[in-house]
Each structure stands twice: as structure tokens, then as C-alpha cells.
Design a protein around this motif. Structure first.
Motif, mmCIF file in Angstrom:
data_model
loop_
_atom_site.group_PDB
_atom_site.id
_atom_site.type_symbol
_atom_site.label_atom_id
_atom_site.label_comp_id
_atom_site.label_asym_id
_atom_site.label_seq_id
_atom_site.Cartn_x
_atom_site.Cartn_y
_atom_site.Cartn_z
ATOM 1 N N LYS A 95 0.832 -1.197 0.000
ATOM 2 C CA LYS A 95 0.000 0.000 0.000
ATOM 3 C C LYS A 95 0.866 1.245 0.000
ATOM 4 O O LYS A 95 1.729 1.425 0.847
ATOM 5 N N ARG A 96 0.675 2.114 -0.965
ATOM 6 C CA ARG A 96 1.410 3.368 -1.044
ATOM 7 C C ARG A 96 0.792 4.381 -0.078
ATOM 8 O O ARG A 96 -0.427 4.455 0.087
ATOM 9 N N SER A 97 1.647 5.141 0.574
ATOM 10 C CA SER A 97 1.149 6.092 1.565
ATOM 11 C C SER A 97 0.616 7.366 0.917
ATOM 12 O O SER A 97 -0.267 8.033 1.455
ATOM 13 N N ASN A 98 1.189 7.728 -0.262
ATOM 14 C CA ASN A 98 0.803 8.943 -1.001
ATOM 15 C C ASN A 98 1.034 10.228 -0.204
ATOM 16 O O ASN A 98 0.416 11.252 -0.459
ATOM 17 N N ILE A 99 1.908 10.162 0.814
ATOM 18 C CA ILE A 99 2.295 11.367 1.538
ATOM 19 C C ILE A 99 3.828 11.391 1.639
ATOM 20 O O ILE A 99 4.478 10.352 1.563
ATOM 21 N N THR A 100 4.394 12.559 1.807
ATOM 22 C CA THR A 100 5.840 12.692 1.908
ATOM 23 C C THR A 100 6.312 12.532 3.355
ATOM 24 O O THR A 100 5.499 12.616 4.288
ATOM 25 N N ASN A 101 7.597 12.298 3.503
ATOM 26 C CA ASN A 101 8.176 12.270 4.857
ATOM 27 C C ASN A 101 7.933 13.578 5.587
ATOM 28 O O ASN A 101 7.645 13.592 6.782
ATOM 29 N N LEU A 102 8.053 14.666 4.854
ATOM 30 C CA LEU A 102 7.847 15.990 5.460
ATOM 31 C C LEU A 102 6.443 16.102 6.051
ATOM 32 O O LEU A 102 6.275 16.540 7.187
ATOM 33 N N HIS A 103 5.443 15.678 5.291
ATOM 34 C CA HIS A 103 4.052 15.766 5.772
ATOM 35 C C HIS A 103 3.860 14.882 7.001
ATOM 36 O O HIS A 103 3.277 15.327 8.009
ATOM 37 N N HIS A 104 4.348 13.653 6.936
ATOM 38 C CA HIS A 104 4.128 12.706 8.037
ATOM 39 C C HIS A 104 4.742 13.214 9.332
ATOM 40 O O HIS A 104 4.061 13.292 10.376
ATOM 41 N N TYR A 105 6.021 13.562 9.295
ATOM 42 C CA TYR A 105 6.716 13.923 10.532
ATOM 43 C C TYR A 105 6.322 15.318 11.025
ATOM 44 O O TYR A 105 6.232 15.548 12.235
ATOM 45 N N LYS A 106 6.077 16.217 10.128
ATOM 46 C CA LYS A 106 5.693 17.567 10.549
ATOM 47 C C LYS A 106 4.306 17.575 11.168
ATOM 48 O O LYS A 106 4.077 18.217 12.207
ATOM 49 N N VAL A 107 3.377 16.857 10.581
ATOM 50 C CA VAL A 107 2.021 16.788 11.122
ATOM 51 C C VAL A 107 2.006 16.033 12.446
ATOM 52 O O VAL A 107 1.374 16.458 13.411
#
Length: 261
Positions: free
Chosen positions: A249-261
Motif C-alpha cells: 500500500k502506497r502512503s501517497n504522503i511525503t516524509n515531510l508531511h508525516h513527521y511535521k504533522v
């Protein structure tokens, strides 16, 4: 009882129970005695409990708990960590990399945090940062020469985790948040504290947290980058797709979005 000015407790049942708890016994002697749950203790319980509601943060706490059992339950391993750290301090002192003076470079130990010792989690994580190089060295020794198969497997998992971006990220995030709340906790324990000033301090602490949420990303990620560089840990490319650890399953989000949020 006439000399009793005030009382406050933690939330243990032997303290707060209405019929057999300490507050009930005191109320039996003095009907005007009010039960007050210690504000500083509530603060620590809330911060730790809320932090552990997040899956990755809870995983981080679990790993630290395993580390404390592997290192802390063995006098030999604790001694090895202290000796290695002392040797590193002496070496850096000779090279002039760290300052010397009264109160500096005191001997430190890696201790288990307590649920009723205010700020103990924060102290544990500060010690982890100070002793990390020595702890990793001791874990590598246990992995190779340890006689207990279970401990060796636990150590292998810890060594892998301590070389991940997630470990560094959550360590620095927890240090940042606990640092702010620890300051409030320390002030709340002052004997001369009054309720109006305490509420003002709670408000200012909340404002600090809001400020970090809105504007604290750059300073946090810079600390993480520096830490990764010092310990040769791979720093993630923030624009890459976040690895959800599920290849189907692809997350379709970036590392920046995941960790910043």
C-alpha cells in the motif's frame, strides 16, 4: 491536626479512596480538610499518557523500557556504561573539546523513570543522550559475547532501532515537549506557589506549545539533522514518499508531511 496547614496526594487508591483511604481517615478527624490531587503529578501523568497514545511514540517508549531492563538490571552493564562514558569525558577534556570546572562533567547514570517522580522521564531521556555512545558500545558487546539468547535478540533489535531516523526524531521531540512541561512541573512544586500564579504559568506553557506547533519545525529538524550526523544515522529525504512499512500500500504522503504533522 490543628497544626496541619494543607495536604495533597498522588492518585493512588490508598490515598484517595473515600472509605479507607488516607483522605477518609483525615476527614474523620477534621471535617474541613479537603483532598487535593497534586497538580505537578497530574501534569506528568497527562503528558506521558497522551504521548503514548501515538503509535510511533509508544513504540519509542517501549524500546526505552527494554533498554532500561537490558542495561539497568545488570550491575556489570551499568558499570561498563559509566566507565566508558568517563573515559570519553577524560579524552575530550584532554583535547579541550569540553569545559572543566566546578559542577561540570559529574558522573551520570541511566535510571528508570518513576510514575510518581516528577520530571523523571525527562531526566532519563537527557541521560540517554549523554550516554548514548557508551550504551551502544555496551549493547554491541552484549550482542556478541552475551550468554542469554533472549537478551542478545533484544539487544539486536535495539541496535537496529537506535540507528533509525524514527528513534532520533521521537527522542528530540519528546525532549522538547518534556523540557517545557518539566519547567512547569518544577515551578508547581514550589512551597510558596499560589494558585493564581500557577494558572498563569499553565497559560504561558500552553502558549509555548502552540508556538512550537506553529513555528518550531525548522529548529527541531535542525537538531535532528545534527544528531544524525554525529551518530552517522541516515537522515531521510523529506520530499521522498513516506514508508508506511506496508509494501502493498502506497502512503501517497511525503516524509515531510508525516513527521511535521
Amino acid at each position: 491536626m490543628k497544626k496541619l496547614k494543607r495536604q495533597n496526594y498522588d492518585g493512588a487508591s490508598n490515598m484517595k479512596r473515600e472509605f479507607n483511604g488516607l483522605r477518609a481517615l483525615i476527614l474523620g478527624e477534621c471535617s474541613s480538610a479537603y483532598y487535593v490531587y497534586c497538580f505537578a503529578h497530574q501534569l506528568q501523568l497527562v503528558v506521558v499518557a497522551v504521548a503514548q497514545k501515538h503509535f510511533e511514540v509508544e513504540d519509542f517508549f517501549d524500546k526505552i523500557d527494554v533498554l532500561l531492563k537490558v542495561v539497568g538490571d545488570s550491575c556489570k552493564r551499568k558499570y561498563m556504561v559509566r566507565e566508558d562514558h568517563l573515559n570519553k569525558v577524560e579524552e575530550k577534556t584532554k583535547k579541550g573539546e569540553i569545559k572543566t570546572g566546578k559542577g561540570l562533567n559529574q558522573e551520570v547514570s541511566f535510571q528508570r523513570p518513576g510514575k510518581t517522580r516528577w520530571g523523571s522521564h525527562y531526566t532519563t531521556f537527557l541521560r540517554l543522550v549523554d550516554l548514548l555512545a557508551s550504551i551502544i558500545k555496551v549493547l554491541e558487546y552484549v550482542k556478541v559475547d552475551g550468554s542469554d539468547g533472549i537478551k542478545r535478540r533484544q539487544v539486536n533489535g535495539l541496535l537496529k532501532y537506535f540507528h533509525t531516523f524514527d528513534f532520533v526524531f521521537y527522542l528530540q521531540l519528546i525532549l522538547l515537549l518534556f523540557g517545557i512541561t518539566n519547567s512547569l512541573s518544577t515551578v508547581l512544586q514550589r512551597k510558596d506557589q499560589d494558585i493564581l500564579n500557577a494558572m498563569s504559568l499553565v497559560k504561558s506553557t500552553k502558549q509555548q506549545l502552540y508556538k512550537i506547533r506553529d513555528d518550531g519545525w525548522e529548529s527541531l529538524i535542525n537538531k535532528i539533522s545534527s544528531f544524525c550526523e554525529n551518530y552517522k544515522i541516515e537522515f531521510l529525504v523529506m520530499d521522498d514518499e513516506f514508508d508506511s512499512r506496508n509494501s502493498r500500500k502506497r502512503s501517497n504522503i511525503t516524509n515531510l508531511h508525516h513527521y511535521k504533522v
